[in-house]
Design an enzyme around this catalytic site. Sequence first.
Site, PDB file in Angstrom:
ATOM      1  N   ARG A  68      -3.933 -10.370   4.458  1.00  0.00           N
ATOM      2  CA  ARG A  68      -4.192 -10.408   3.014  1.00  0.00           C
ATOM      3  C   ARG A  68      -2.956  -9.886   2.302  1.00  0.00           C
ATOM      4  O   ARG A  68      -2.501  -8.777   2.592  1.00  0.00           O
ATOM      5  CB  ARG A  68      -5.411  -9.523   2.711  1.00  0.00           C
ATOM      6  CG  ARG A  68      -5.841  -9.500   1.257  1.00  0.00           C
ATOM      7  CD  ARG A  68      -7.028  -8.537   1.079  1.00  0.00           C
ATOM      8  NE  ARG A  68      -7.512  -8.514  -0.286  1.00  0.00           N
ATOM      9  CZ  ARG A  68      -6.999  -7.759  -1.247  1.00  0.00           C
ATOM     10  NH1 ARG A  68      -5.979  -6.974  -1.003  1.00  0.00           N
ATOM     11  NH2 ARG A  68      -7.506  -7.808  -2.469  1.00  0.00           N
TER      12      ARG A  68
ATOM     13  N   LYS B 149       0.822  -1.216   0.000  1.00  0.00           N
ATOM     14  CA  LYS B 149       0.000   0.000   0.000  1.00  0.00           C
ATOM     15  C   LYS B 149       0.854   1.263   0.000  1.00  0.00           C
ATOM     16  O   LYS B 149       2.007   1.261   0.416  1.00  0.00           O
ATOM     17  CB  LYS B 149      -1.005  -0.036   1.157  1.00  0.00           C
ATOM     18  CG  LYS B 149      -2.128  -1.044   0.829  1.00  0.00           C
ATOM     19  CD  LYS B 149      -3.301  -1.043   1.753  1.00  0.00           C
ATOM     20  CE  LYS B 149      -4.341  -2.052   1.212  1.00  0.00           C
ATOM     21  NZ  LYS B 149      -5.450  -2.264   2.120  1.00  0.00           N
TER      22      LYS B 149
HETATM   23  C1  PT1 Z   1      -8.017  -4.769   2.536  1.00  0.00           C
HETATM   24  C2  PT1 Z   1      -8.170  -4.738   1.117  1.00  0.00           C
HETATM   25  C3  PT1 Z   1      -9.216  -5.541   0.561  1.00  0.00           C
HETATM   26  N1  PT1 Z   1      -7.399  -3.983   0.307  1.00  0.00           N
HETATM   27  C4  PT1 Z   1      -9.799  -6.298   2.701  1.00  0.00           C
HETATM   28  N2  PT1 Z   1      -9.990  -6.315   1.364  1.00  0.00           N
HETATM   29  C5  PT1 Z   1      -7.636  -3.966  -1.017  1.00  0.00           C
HETATM   30  N3  PT1 Z   1     -10.580  -7.061   3.509  1.00  0.00           N
HETATM   31  C6  PT1 Z   1      -8.654  -4.767  -1.566  1.00  0.00           C
HETATM   32  C7  PT1 Z   1      -3.008   2.213  -1.289  1.00  0.00           C
HETATM   33  O1  PT1 Z   1      -3.081   3.076  -0.401  1.00  0.00           O
HETATM   34  O2  PT1 Z   1      -7.109  -4.036   3.153  1.00  0.00           O
HETATM   35  N4  PT1 Z   1      -8.830  -5.539   3.291  1.00  0.00           N
HETATM   36  N5  PT1 Z   1      -9.420  -5.534  -0.787  1.00  0.00           N
HETATM   37  C8  PT1 Z   1      -6.788  -3.075  -1.906  1.00  0.00           C
HETATM   38  N6  PT1 Z   1      -7.081  -1.709  -1.613  1.00  0.00           N
HETATM   39  C9  PT1 Z   1      -6.097  -0.722  -1.572  1.00  0.00           C
HETATM   40  C10 PT1 Z   1      -6.269   0.375  -0.729  1.00  0.00           C
HETATM   41  C11 PT1 Z   1      -4.951  -0.858  -2.323  1.00  0.00           C
HETATM   42  C12 PT1 Z   1      -5.268   1.327  -0.633  1.00  0.00           C
HETATM   43  C13 PT1 Z   1      -3.957   0.094  -2.251  1.00  0.00           C
HETATM   44  C14 PT1 Z   1      -4.091   1.194  -1.396  1.00  0.00           C
HETATM   45  O3  PT1 Z   1      -2.047   2.122  -2.067  1.00  0.00           O
END
Ligand code: PT1
Length: 281
Positions: free
Chosen positions: A255, A221
Amino acid sequence: MFLKLPNRTLDLRQPQVMGVLNLTPDSFFDGGRYSNIDAALTQARAMLAEGAAIIDVGGESSRPGAVAVSLDEELARVLPVIERIKHELDCIVSIDTTKPAVMDAACSAGAELINDITALGADGALAVACRHSAAVCLMHMQGEPRMMQQQPQYGDVVAEVHAFLAARIAACAAAGLARERLLVDPGFGFGKALPHNLQMLAHLDRFLTLGVPLLVGLSRKSMFSQLLGLPLAERLPPSIAAAAIAVRSGANIVRAHDVAATVAAVRLAGAVRQAAEARAP
Ligand code: PT1
């Protein structure tokens, strides 16, 4: 700690890794490399060999700035892959979606866990989860993906996320979805600025009082680039360190994209946590 699935139970006394299978051409890292079914199956098989306990299948990106995809497009991305995985591999499939119709079709195809970044917020989502006796990951998000990183605002982020998750657990229980089927996730990067993400990681143990297993997603992230000034390609080391910190603080499922490295970190941190709990106070 256990999680009830429709026809079995997932043992969470040791922390586990959920491997990410992105079927989004615009996915923030995998960039559509697994957009065909054979490649997706190969990737799922590799993550299981590396020690993943769950394969999280997603057809709509939720990274900051992502735009929504249509129901038909999302179904076309995820359903053939879930069917192939259930046919050829023996594993728990999770469906990462916010749409009740996708949850319904995915569970009919064999998905046992619904991973919803809106915590079953859509009309009809709770009823679908109940009907399939699915397990559900309830995640916190402020805003929605397209705009969520524009000025996230909190008084006390940990208290507010905790209160939201407690209310969603109560709503599920009232609808007949047993606590034994629930996971919670504070939602790192989902409408959170860097200080909010750090507060949540620092106080992760406060979410354990919710009484259901805790899942976290920190993998690759942008918070790591913000904190450390690293390019996207160099987010793996801090992602692994953060996974270890999270498990040491009580997280039950991590995850992650990089399953082998995450499994090592999670086992180390799980063993350290167990040693701390075994010692007389
Ligand atoms: C998560 C999650 C998800 N993250 C769950 N499911 C993502 N339960 C997709 C960034 O800041 O944490 N928990 N499903 C992916 N989402 C992101 C959010 C990807 C923020 C990247 C960022 O780079």
